[in-house]
Scaffold this motif. Structure first.
Motif, PDB file in Angstrom:
ATOM      1  N   UNK A 243       8.475   0.670  11.125  1.00 47.61           N
ATOM      2  CA  UNK A 243       8.837   0.808  12.478  1.00 47.61           C
ATOM      3  C   UNK A 243       9.370   2.386  12.590  1.00 47.61           C
ATOM      4  N   UNK A 244       9.415   3.075  13.789  1.00 50.54           N
ATOM      5  CA  UNK A 244       9.856   4.229  13.930  1.00 50.54           C
ATOM      6  C   UNK A 244      11.453   4.132  14.683  1.00 50.54           C
ATOM      7  N   UNK A 245      12.002   5.165  14.441  1.00 48.60           N
ATOM      8  CA  UNK A 245      13.285   5.284  15.088  1.00 48.60           C
ATOM      9  C   UNK A 245      13.645   6.454  16.166  1.00 48.60           C
ATOM     10  N   UNK A 246      14.210   6.086  17.277  1.00 46.68           N
ATOM     11  CA  UNK A 246      14.781   7.020  18.069  1.00 46.68           C
ATOM     12  C   UNK A 246      16.112   6.790  18.522  1.00 46.68           C
ATOM     13  N   UNK A 247      16.964   7.698  18.065  1.00 50.74           N
ATOM     14  CA  UNK A 247      18.504   7.408  17.929  1.00 50.74           C
ATOM     15  C   UNK A 247      19.262   8.679  18.324  1.00 50.74           C
ATOM     16  N   UNK A 248      20.450   8.318  19.145  1.00 56.54           N
ATOM     17  CA  UNK A 248      21.377   9.495  19.366  1.00 56.54           C
ATOM     18  C   UNK A 248      22.681   9.353  18.209  1.00 56.54           C
ATOM     19  N   UNK A 249      23.147  10.548  18.080  1.00 56.54           N
ATOM     20  CA  UNK A 249      24.301  10.692  17.258  1.00 56.54           C
ATOM     21  C   UNK A 249      25.380  11.611  17.716  1.00 56.54           C
ATOM     22  N   UNK A 250      26.767  11.246  17.686  1.00 53.25           N
ATOM     23  CA  UNK A 250      27.628  12.113  17.995  1.00 53.25           C
ATOM     24  C   UNK A 250      27.682  13.241  17.174  1.00 53.25           C
ATOM     25  N   UNK A 251      27.295  14.336  17.261  1.00 50.77           N
ATOM     26  CA  UNK A 251      27.392  15.569  16.215  1.00 50.77           C
ATOM     27  C   UNK A 251      27.471  16.868  17.061  1.00 50.77           C
ATOM     28  N   UNK A 252      28.204  17.871  16.738  1.00 50.00           N
ATOM     29  CA  UNK A 252      28.349  19.167  17.659  1.00 50.00           C
ATOM     30  C   UNK A 252      27.237  20.007  17.185  1.00 50.00           C
ATOM     31  N   UNK A 253      26.852  19.876  15.852  1.00 52.05           N
ATOM     32  CA  UNK A 253      25.672  20.783  15.001  1.00 52.05           C
ATOM     33  C   UNK A 253      25.365  19.942  13.994  1.00 52.05           C
ATOM     34  N   UNK A 254      24.169  20.644  13.425  1.00 57.50           N
ATOM     35  CA  UNK A 254      23.548  20.078  12.338  1.00 57.50           C
ATOM     36  C   UNK A 254      24.325  19.807  11.132  1.00 57.50           C
ATOM     37  N   UNK A 255      25.057  20.613  10.775  1.00 55.58           N
ATOM     38  CA  UNK A 255      26.144  20.466   9.598  1.00 55.58           C
ATOM     39  C   UNK A 255      27.068  19.181   9.682  1.00 55.58           C
ATOM     40  N   UNK A 256      27.459  18.603  10.763  1.00 52.47           N
ATOM     41  CA  UNK A 256      28.110  17.473  11.012  1.00 52.47           C
ATOM     42  C   UNK A 256      27.569  16.374  10.526  1.00 52.47           C
ATOM     43  N   UNK A 257      26.121  16.591  10.349  1.00 48.74           N
ATOM     44  CA  UNK A 257      25.496  15.221  10.014  1.00 48.74           C
ATOM     45  C   UNK A 257      25.665  15.006   8.549  1.00 48.74           C
ATOM     46  N   UNK A 258      25.996  16.092   7.815  1.00 50.25           N
ATOM     47  CA  UNK A 258      26.091  16.090   6.401  1.00 50.25           C
ATOM     48  C   UNK A 258      27.612  15.704   6.079  1.00 50.25           C
ATOM     49  N   UNK A 259      28.645  15.447   6.887  1.00 47.31           N
ATOM     50  CA  UNK A 259      29.898  15.394   6.434  1.00 47.31           C
ATOM     51  C   UNK A 259      30.370  14.022   6.147  1.00 47.31           C
ATOM     52  N   UNK A 260      29.348  13.270   6.501  1.00 45.57           N
ATOM     53  CA  UNK A 260      29.691  11.706   5.920  1.00 45.57           C
ATOM     54  C   UNK A 260      28.712  11.477   5.079  1.00 45.57           C
ATOM     55  N   UNK A 261      28.880  10.952   3.918  1.00 43.62           N
ATOM     56  CA  UNK A 261      27.923  10.748   2.907  1.00 43.62           C
ATOM     57  C   UNK A 261      26.878   9.658   3.164  1.00 43.62           C
ATOM     58  N   UNK A 262      27.140   8.836   3.895  1.00 44.70           N
ATOM     59  CA  UNK A 262      26.128   7.683   4.282  1.00 44.70           C
ATOM     60  C   UNK A 262      24.815   8.219   5.147  1.00 44.70           C
TER      61      UNK A 262
END
Length: 299
Positions: A243-262
């Motif tokens: 199945x495909x995913x369409x989701x929103x995430x709180x992040x000010x920039x792309x780098x913030x996605x990598x700040x949490x290991x999971x």
């Protein structure tokens, strides 16, 4: 629900004509002036709000049944017809469950923040071609709070569900934990999400994703405001199912996605094929940037 119907009657003579145009937030604090915040970054202060006037608003918002909202108030917010989310602040009543202290209820409400829902049809037209070409992409929409993530998500759901001249519509299942995406009333979406959408309203994200995946045979699952580790683990189940995913995430920039290991682990698998970053200029105008899974800018 008309916004003018939820305000204290004492404010009516002070409101300018068409005050709802571009309105994004209504801030109400006892002892302070009511504040209207607009998308162009302007603000309008009206009059000082009394405790009785805030109580009047709560009666309007709850249809004179504030105790019916007790479960929602434990979370610090509730959603009214039209998808407008009402945040609350005040004194909490706490209790201990299983060794953990939790909020039982908010007993004295001193402030309200009404986030005005906007159904902006066509706002996702620029983004849609990068989400669906020969295949449907797995997508994260990134932005800070109040930037319009839910609005963009809603319109992408509508476009995927409706289809276009080149693509047939697909089955989209929506987990609407805060009743903001579909604005369901008695289980029926009040916002236009297209003809092939199934909504699980007022349901926790993790349980909702699992239930919809197993019962509604969706081609796309849409969910708002992913953040907890357990939610991303549920996302893995969706992606591995095909199945495909369409989701929103709180992040000010792309780098913030990598700040949490999971979160970084999920990104590094390459399963998230598109990132959509919402930006806003000094006048409040929003724009979108789209990146592929290698973080190359597509637009």
């Amino acid at each position: 629900m008309e916004l003018s119907n939820i305000l204290p009657k004492s404010l009516y003579p002070l409101l300018p004509e068409n005050f709802e145009d571009g309105l994004e937030e209504i801030r109400i604090r006892v002892g302070q002036e009511a504040e209207l915040l607009y998308g162009d970054m302007t603000a309008m202060n009206i009059k000082q709000i009394s405790e009785d006037e805030l109580t009047e608003m709560l009666n309007y918002l709850s249809d004179y049944s504030p105790y019916a909202l007790e479960e929602e108030l434990r979370q610090g917010f509730f959603t009214i017809k039209g998808g407008h989310r009402v945040g609350v602040a005040g004194r909490t009543n706490r209790k201990r469950e299983g060794g953990e202290e939790t909020v039982r209820r908010i007993v004295d409400i001193g402030a309200l923040n009404i986030r005005v829902a906007h159904e902006v049809k066509g706002c996702a037209a620029q983004v849609y071609p990068y989400i669906r070409d020969a295949t449907i992409k797995n997508v994260f929409i990134l932005a800070e709070p109040g930037m319009g993530k839910t609005t963009l998500l809603r319109d992408l759901v509508r476009l995927l569900s409706s289809g276009d001249d080149l693509h047939t519509g697909v089955k989209v299942a929506v987990v609407d934990e805060r009743s903001e995406i579909a604005a369901c009333y008695c289980g029926v979406p009040q916002n236009d999400l297209g003809p092939r959408v199934d909504v699980l309203d007022n349901c926790p994200k993790i349980k909702g994703m699992q239930m919809l995946l197993r019962t509604m045979s969706p081609q796309v699952i849409a969910v708002d405001e992913l953040g907890r580790k357990e939610e991303f683990e549920a996302v893995q189940e969706i992606l591995y199912s095909g199945c495909h995913l369409l989701a929103t995430v709180h992040a000010g920039n792309v780098d913030e996605l990598y700040e949490k290991p999971f979160m970084a682990e999920l990104m590094e698998t390459g399963q998230i094929e598109r990132l959509v970053k919402i930006e806003r200029n000094e006048t409040g105008q929003r724009s979108y940037r789209v990146f592929d899974k290698k973080l190359h800018a597509l637009c």
